[in-house]
Structure formats: structure tokens, C-alpha cells
Enzyme design. Structure first.
Site, short mmCIF file in Angstrom:
data_model
loop_
_atom_site.label_atom_id
_atom_site.label_comp_id
_atom_site.label_asym_id
_atom_site.label_seq_id
_atom_site.Cartn_x
_atom_site.Cartn_y
_atom_site.Cartn_z
N GLY A 1 1.05 -1.16 0.08
CA GLY A 1 -0.01 -0.05 0.16
C GLY A 1 0.86 1.26 0.02
O GLY A 1 1.82 1.32 0.67
N GLY B 1 4.70 -7.31 4.93
CA GLY B 1 4.75 -8.47 3.87
C GLY B 1 6.01 -8.05 2.90
O GLY B 1 6.72 -9.04 2.42
N THR C 1 4.96 2.22 6.40
CA THR C 1 3.61 1.85 6.38
C THR C 1 2.69 2.92 7.44
O THR C 1 3.21 3.26 8.39
CB THR C 1 3.22 0.30 7.06
N ASP D 1 0.62 1.90 9.11
CA ASP D 1 0.06 1.07 10.31
C ASP D 1 0.89 1.08 11.51
O ASP D 1 0.59 0.76 12.54
CB ASP D 1 -0.33 -0.34 9.85
N ARG E 1 -25.44 13.18 18.18
CA ARG E 1 -25.39 11.59 17.66
C ARG E 1 -24.10 10.92 18.16
O ARG E 1 -23.10 11.52 18.87
CB ARG E 1 -25.19 11.54 16.26
N GLU F 1 -10.28 -0.69 11.62
CA GLU F 1 -11.00 -1.40 10.74
C GLU F 1 -11.04 -3.08 11.15
O GLU F 1 -11.97 -3.73 10.64
CB GLU F 1 -10.62 -1.11 9.19
N ARG G 1 -24.10 7.21 13.53
CA ARG G 1 -23.79 7.02 12.12
C ARG G 1 -22.09 6.61 11.93
O ARG G 1 -21.52 6.79 12.85
CB ARG G 1 -23.57 8.70 11.50
N GLN H 1 -6.64 8.50 3.99
CA GLN H 1 -5.64 8.32 4.98
C GLN H 1 -4.20 8.16 4.42
O GLN H 1 -3.23 8.11 5.09
CB GLN H 1 -5.98 7.51 5.92
O1 F6P Z 1 -1.21 -1.54 5.16
C1 F6P Z 1 -1.75 -0.07 4.76
C2 F6P Z 1 -3.42 -0.50 4.69
O2 F6P Z 1 -3.78 1.02 4.16
C3 F6P Z 1 -3.93 -1.10 5.94
O3 F6P Z 1 -4.13 -0.08 7.26
C4 F6P Z 1 -5.18 -1.36 5.21
O4 F6P Z 1 -5.90 -2.37 6.00
C5 F6P Z 1 -4.83 -1.77 4.01
O5 F6P Z 1 -3.63 -1.17 3.56
C6 F6P Z 1 -5.79 -1.57 2.76
O6 F6P Z 1 -5.20 -2.01 1.50
P1 F6P Z 1 -5.73 -1.69 0.17
O7 F6P Z 1 -5.22 -0.21 -0.08
O8 F6P Z 1 -5.14 -2.88 -0.72
O9 F6P Z 1 -7.06 -1.81 0.14
#
Ligand code: F6P
Length: 360
Positions: A12, A114, A135, A137, A172, A232, A276, A284
Site C-alpha cells: 500500500g 509483507g 506503513t 499502520d 449523535r 477497521e 452514524r 488516510q
Molecule cells: O497497509 C496499509 C493499509 O492501508 C491498511 O491499513 C489497510 O488495511 C490496507 O492497507 C488496505 O489495503 P488496500 O489499499 O489494498 O485496500
């Protein structure tokens, strides 16, 4: 003798990739006499198929603030690297052959978990590899911080800020779903920065009743709205006992696409509050890197150029206690840095009255 540096970005994208590419290139031209940089297109896909371009020095100008990656990227799952598919391509063999064809002295690989597993595999196969920790993350093992994380945190925080005003006006409950499938660093930090009332992380499975109680408690104290920052990859305690595949199937069978949708429906039922869900999603990962990420990316890039000069390979760049350093790929590949339940930042949030939905 010309030093030929290959570079690829994999997985990503995130803000800061171009700043790192620029950092490596500028420092390499500065530190070494004769350098040629080869940009490999779309990550490992380009290395497998021999798609690359010889970069000019001018390609690295004007990209410090540019989001995304000038080299392109793709996801090439590590699990598939040694598997020969229908196309009959031996990916590892191709990558090694193309490395040789390009006459590379080394290969710089910018990516997350990865990507680093494949980087370690290539190092094991004899290629001169240097990793760079990317990343949003922030879950790469062995480094305090990855580039991209701070930029994404700013964007997620901005989303929570904006949701705050509309949540307050309408009274809300607003769930803001933040990226992070396996790790909750981004949700934890953006949640704290945005003043979320409840923060839900993959590492701390929650009890939906406790979340509903936290919302009610706020309502009883006169606060008609609540902000919930949900990673997520967050899950309730029942779901935590299931395999990922089964968890997703169970949610779909109940008519929900995501954990936020499922929880929102539960909260509405239990509390009677209008609820909501907001998903900032790939926003992001977009746009210019934050000032912090520009500095970090430059530090990382310069350090990588120095590693090339010293011919130090089989490592990845890292930040530890404010010092830029390196880890052996073999020491970090395949491990993740997750949020520990006793992380200091969890304690900070709890001390501010934030609920993680795990304790009443
Ligand atoms: O690894 C970064 C990330 O943005 C994660 O936070 C997210 O779960 C994933 O990539 C989303 O991946 P893609 O862009 O392949 O939908």
C-alpha cells in the site's frame, strides 16, 4: 566504477515514499562519485517482469511533498512468491535474473511487513538488499516509527475533528473507522489526538455492552454525543474467538459489511441514540507527507545511502529511541509490532476516561 542502485516501492502506498526515494538519491549522488539509479516499476511486479527505468538526477527534484510513489506500487503476496501459478512464472528466479540483467549492486525496497518478508527472502537468495520501513499502520517490528504513519495520523485526526462538530450539533454517536487491519496504532494515536471517547483496537477485543454503557454514561452526564474511533480490524470478544474468514462471513450473514456497521446498529438498539458511521478510508494514504514524515523520510533515505556506501546489506533502516539505525532483515521479517494492552499510551487514554470497551 558506477554503482547501480535499484529501488522499488511495494504494498500500500503512503505519504513519504517519494521523500524517501529523494533522500536516498540525493545523498547517494552526494556521497558517491558515480551512481546510477534504476527505478523498478510497480514494486515486485516490475522486478518479476523486468520493468524498470533508468532514472535521471532531475527525476528526484520536486518530489519531497508529493504523495504516492513515482515508481508505482502493487501488492504481491509473500505467500505466493515461491508458488508457480498458471502463468508458469518462477517469480523468485525471475527476480534474481532481472537483478543480474539490470547489473544492480544493490536493491532498496520500501515497504511494510509483507514487503520485508520478500526482502528477507531475496537477501537469503544472495541479493544485496536494504529495506526501508513504510506503513501507515506503524506495525513493522524493530522500529519505533515507520514513515507514512504521522501523515495518516494527521488525516485521521482531522476526520475525527470534523466529525466532532457535527456529532455535537446533532447529539449523535459517530463511529469513525480508521485503517489498520491487524494493528491499532493509527486508531489509538488519532483517537487520542482527536479526543475520541471510545477507542476500539484489533488487539483489545471489546464487549459491545460495555461500549453501549460508555455511551449511556456520557449521555447521563449531559453529553449527548459520543465519538468512537474504531480500527477497521477491531472485533468484539465473540468474534475474537473466530478465524478471520469466519468472522467476516458471520458479519456478512448478519447483514453487516464492517465491524463499525455492526457495532453502530447494536449501539442504536441498546442506547436509542442516533448513530452514524464514517469511513475516511484511502484518504488516510493520500496527499502530501506531514512535516514530520518529510524529515523522517529524509533521515531514513540518507541513512540508506550511507549503508550502500559501506556495502552493508541484508538490513532494514529503523528508528530506535530517536536514533536512526538498522536491523537485520532476518531478525524482523515475519514479526509484527502490535499494541500491547499495557502500552503506556493505552494507560494515558484510560487515565483520560477513554473506554476501550474491554473493562466496565
Ligand atoms: O497497509 C496499509 C493499509 O492501508 C491498511 O491499513 C489497510 O488495511 C490496507 O492497507 C488496505 O489495503 P488496500 O489499499 O489494498 O485496500
Amino acid at each position: 566504477m558506477t554503482i547501480r542502485i535499484g529501488m522499488l516501492t511495494s504494498g500500500g502506498d503512503c505519504p513519504g515514499l517519494n521523500a524517501v526515494i529523494r533522500g536516498v538519491a540525493k545523498a547517494a549522488y552526494e556521497l558517491m562519485d558515480d551512481v546510477e539509479i534504476i527505478g523498478i516499476i510497480d514494486g515486485y511486479r516490475g522486478l518479476i517482469h523486468g520493468e524498470y527505468k533508468v532514472m535521471k538526477q532531475s527525476d528526484f527534484s520536486g518530489i519531497l511533498t508529493l504523495g504516492g510513489t513515482i515508481l508505482g506500487t502493487s501488492r504481491q503476496p509473500f505467500k505466493q512468491m515461491r508458488v508457480i501459478g498458471e502463468d508458469n512464472i518462477d517469480k523468485v528466479k525471475n527476480m534474481k535474473e532481472n537483478y543480474k540483467k539490470m547489473k544492480l549492486d544493490c536493491l532498496l525496497i520500501l515497504g511494510g511487513n509483507g514487503t520485508h518478508k520478500t526482502a528477507a527472502l531475496l537477501a537469503e537468495e544472495g541479493l544485496n538488499v536494504i529495506g526501508l520501513p513504510k506503513t501507515i499502520d506503524n506495525d513493522l517490528y524493530g522500529t519505533d516509527v515507520t514513515f507514512g504513519f504521522h501523515s495518516a495520523m494527521n488525516i485521521a485526526t482531522d476526520a475525527i475533528d470534523k466529525i466532532h462538530t457535527t456529532a455535537a450539533s446533532h447529539g449523535r454517536v459517530m463511529l469513525v473507522e480508521i485503517m489498520g487491519n491487524k494493528s491499532g496504532w493509527l486508531t489509538l494515536y488519532a483517537g487520542i489526538a482527536g479526543g475520541a471517547d471510545i477507542i476500539l483496537l484489533p488487539e483489545l477485543p471489546f464487549d459491545s455492552d460495555i461500549v453501549a454503557k460508555a455511551v449511556n454514561k456520557r449521555a447521563e452526564s449531559g453529553k449527548a454525543f459520543s465519538i468512537i474511533a474504531v480500527a477497521e480490524g477491531a472485533m468484539d470478544q465473540k468474534e475474537a474467538k473466530m478465524k478471520r474468514k469466519d468472522r467476516i462471513k458471520a458479519r456478512t450473514d448478519q447483514g453487516f459489511r464492517t465491524i463499525s456497521d455492526k457495532l453502530a446498529s447494536y449501539i442504536e438498539q441498546k442506547t436509542g441514540c442516533e448513530t452514524r458511521v464514517v469511513v475516511p478510508g484511502h484518504l488516510q494514504r493520500g496527499g502530501a507527507p506531514s512535516a514530520y514524515d518529510r524529515v523522517l523520510s529524509t533521515q531514513f533515505g540518507v541513512y540508506a545511502a550511507k549503508l550502500i556506501k559501506e556495502r552493508k546489506f541484508g538490513v532494514t533502516v529503523a528508528m530506535k529511541n530517536g536514533i536512526v539505525t538498522q536491523n537485520y532483515l532476518t531478525d524482523i521479517a515475519g514479526k509484527s509490532k502490535l499494541v500491547s494492552p499495557d502500552d503506556q499510551m493505552i494507560e494515558v487514554a484510560r487515565s483520560m476516561g477513554v473506554s476501550f470497551g474491554d473493562k466496565a
